[in-house]
Scaffold this active site. Structure first.
Site, PDB file in Angstrom:
ATOM      1  N   GLU A 182     -27.585  -7.182  30.630  1.00 41.01           N
ATOM      2  CA  GLU A 182     -28.092  -8.428  31.198  1.00 41.01           C
ATOM      3  C   GLU A 182     -28.366  -8.218  32.692  1.00 41.01           C
ATOM      4  O   GLU A 182     -27.440  -8.039  33.477  1.00 41.01           O
ATOM      5  CB  GLU A 182     -27.068  -9.553  31.012  1.00 41.01           C
ATOM      6  CG  GLU A 182     -27.605 -10.901  31.448  1.00 41.01           C
ATOM      7  CD  GLU A 182     -26.577 -12.023  31.404  1.00 41.01           C
ATOM      8  OE1 GLU A 182     -25.435 -11.810  31.836  1.00 41.01           O
ATOM      9  OE2 GLU A 182     -26.937 -13.126  30.946  1.00 41.01           O
ATOM     10  N   GLU A 200     -19.207 -20.025  27.288  1.00 40.78           N
ATOM     11  CA  GLU A 200     -20.667 -19.877  27.267  1.00 40.78           C
ATOM     12  C   GLU A 200     -21.013 -18.705  28.159  1.00 40.78           C
ATOM     13  O   GLU A 200     -20.870 -18.784  29.383  1.00 40.78           O
ATOM     14  CB  GLU A 200     -21.344 -21.152  27.762  1.00 40.78           C
ATOM     15  CG  GLU A 200     -21.223 -22.248  26.730  1.00 40.78           C
ATOM     16  CD  GLU A 200     -22.006 -23.495  27.088  1.00 40.78           C
ATOM     17  OE1 GLU A 200     -21.856 -24.484  26.376  1.00 40.78           O
ATOM     18  OE2 GLU A 200     -22.741 -23.464  28.086  1.00 40.78           O
ATOM     19  N   LYS A 213     -13.489 -25.817  39.038  1.00 39.06           N
ATOM     20  CA  LYS A 213     -13.537 -24.674  39.960  1.00 39.06           C
ATOM     21  C   LYS A 213     -14.982 -24.177  39.960  1.00 39.06           C
ATOM     22  O   LYS A 213     -15.395 -23.448  39.062  1.00 39.06           O
ATOM     23  CB  LYS A 213     -12.582 -23.570  39.475  1.00 39.06           C
ATOM     24  CG  LYS A 213     -12.019 -22.677  40.558  1.00 39.06           C
ATOM     25  CD  LYS A 213     -13.033 -21.880  41.342  1.00 39.06           C
ATOM     26  CE  LYS A 213     -13.484 -20.627  40.638  1.00 39.06           C
ATOM     27  NZ  LYS A 213     -14.621 -19.975  41.363  1.00 39.06           N
TER      28      LYS A 213
END
Ligand code: NAD
Length: 503
Positions: free
Chosen positions: A396, A265, A190
């Protein structure tokens, strides 16, 4: 004709067929429309529509999972040498179409050709490296005991789901899919909704190179639809995920009922620590490269600069000069160093930090502005006068935005470096060997480079700690994830078996 014009002409040649047919899902070796109709993918360069993309939903995931399930036994049982050959064929076919992959990737994501021209080749390298591992993937260990010969063997876990983000999508997809195939797993991929082009090229290339139908299936769509359904599907045995930390948490929840194995990750707010005894010219080059290349849209970017107060002023002055010289422009111009950010949503997020920095009391020493309004372009940005409690030091941003924070002692540098939710990478610049050993031992990160930028070496483990992830890629670590360990004990003699119910 300029290099930019030549690249645009080539790109148009590659895109023509997508403009006509759109991008369907690929399931069991056939093109299949999405059960949710289509959505459109646009280019961040000029906000124009590239093409329609199949909007996959739970029904499409179900069909793809069934296809991966049906293809699994034959792929698992194919002789390793044959599987290896197919993977080498895929690597060669990727190399042959590297330019098409690079140009499509730039147009879809806004990444500069300067960096993406190598991304396709790195994708080929992922297939080549794991092709060479195929033969030993199943090898286990012989662990002798006095009465038994114990053999540990490994078998592929089954059909797996691979969910990838939009930053360097081709490279990251091959990074996950190549080891899964090498292990003998079949895959439902996906890709990110913002960057579907090169995922389509990958499945086409793989099938043309001899990958049997159903071994790699691609379902396009959104996270809450196709992505969630993939995590929940009982025929999918594991999910290899790359993306944001909060999505990683959802992946874990969504897979709970089917006891999914997950490899996550996730995000990072990685520190680069520059001590005053370092080679400052090389440190400067590396600091700039690790935050401003790939538009700063890289998980391993060094987005927090911790610089020793004795050299701060001089180092920041040099940084400002270089950052102001970075070339922002059309991603297909080979001279461009920063292209547009991937989507309107991401552009809004990154630019919102310009105000947040000011509100927090930091200084915008370079950049802090958008460029034109044709696409999602921003100037490379440097925040100085910051401290580690500020949002620009903790969150972030995932763009070409660096936050510089001073420190005075090694202990302070370590405390600042570790004062973050994340723990993906760390970069340490010092010529004091014992300090490097001490510091790296205590630095909370899955990967650390000393006197170097991030240089990926496929046999080494890649992954993060804390909110940056769970699990490792690379070398044999990839097979630990995509395979099950199986222990078999053979009696070597007539050892005593305790008798119950015997007189
Ligand atoms: P994202 O988490 O928004 O999306 C990643 C993928 O997950 C997409 O395909 C998306 O459709 C899918 N998704 C979203 N919600 C889902 C759900 N509920 N269930 C299943 N799938 C779902 O991430 P992004 O914005 O595309 O990518 C940027 C992020 O990726 C950054 O945080 C970056 O640090 C991270 N990243 C990490 C690494 C690493 O190796 N650690 C590498 C690259 C990127």
């Amino acid at each position: 004709m300029s290099a930019l014009d030549t690249n645009i002409e080539k790109l148009n040649g590659f895109l023509d067929r997508f403009r006509t047919t759109g991008i369907p899902n690929r399931i069991a070796g056939a093109d299949v429309p999405g059960s949710g109709g289509v959505f459109q993918t646009t280019s961040p360069v000029d906000k124009s529509v590239i093409c329609d993309v199949a909007h996959g939903q739970a029904a499409d995931i179900d069909a793809a999972a069934q296809a991966a399930h049906d293809a699994f036994a034959d792929w698992r049982d194919m002789p390793a040498t044959q599987r290896r050959k197919i993977m080498i064929n895929i690597a060669e076919a990727i190399e042959a179409r590297a330019e098409e992959i690079a140009l499509c990737e730039c147009w879809d994501t806004g990444q500069a050709y300067k960096f993406m021209s190598k991304a396709a080749l790195r994708g080929a390298e992922n297939f080549r490296y794991f092709a060479d591992q195929v033969i030993q993937a199943r090898d286990g260990q012989h662990l002798k005991s006095p009465t038994l010969m114990n053999i540990t063997t490994r078998v592929p876990i089954g059909p797996v789901g691979v969910i990838t983000p939009w930053n360097t999508p081709f490279m990251l997809s091959t990074w996950k899919i190549a080891p899964a195939l090498a292990a003998g797993c079949t895959v439902v991929h996906k890709p990110a909704e913002a960057s579907p082009l090169t995922a389509r090229l990958l499945v086409e290339i793989a099938e043309e190179a001899g990958l049997p139908a159903g071994v790699l299936n691609t379902v396009n769509g959104f996270g809450e639809g196709a992505g969630k359904a993939l995590c929940e599907h009982p025929k999918i045995k594991a999910i290899a995920f790359v993306g944001e930390s909060r999505t990683g948490s959802l992946i874990t929840k969504q897979g709970a009922d089917t006891l999914k194995r997950n490899h996550l990750e996730l995000g990072g707010k990685n520190p680069v620590i520059v001590f005053d005894d370092a080679d400052l010219d090389r440190a400067l080059d590396a600091v700039i490269f690790m935050i401003y290349s790939i538009n700063g849209e890289r998980c391993t970017s060094s987005s927090r600069l911790l610089v020793q107060d004795t050299i701060r002023e001089e180092f920041e002055a040099k940084l400002v000069e270089r950052v102001n010289n970075i070339k922002v422009g059309h991603p297909l111009d080979p001279k461009t160093e920063i292209g547009p950010l991937v989507t309107q949503e991401h552009f809004d997020k990154v630019t919102s930090y310009f105000d947040i920095a000011k509100q927090d009391g930091a200084t915008i020493a370079a950049g802090g502005e958008t460029v034109g309004d044709a696409g999602y372009f921003v100037k490379p940005t440097l925040f100085t006068g910051a401290n580690n409690a500020m949002r620009i030091a903790q969150e972030e941003i995932f763009g070409p935005v660096l936050t510089s924070i001073p420190f005075s002692t090694e202990d302070e540098a370590l405390a600042l470096a570790n004062d973050t939710l994340y723990g993906l990478t760390g970069y340490v610049w010092t010529n004091d060997l014992t300090r490097a050993l001490r510091f790296t031992d205590k630095l909370e990160a899955g990967m650390i480079w000393v006197n170097s930028e991030n240089v990926r070496h496929l046999p080494t483990p890649f992954g993060g700690v804390k909110a940056s992830g769970i699990g490792r890629d690379g070398g044999d670590w990839s097979f630990e994830f995509y395979m099950e360990q199986k222990h078999i004990g053979f009696a070597t003699g007539q050892h005593k078996i305790t008798k119950l119910g015997a007189l």
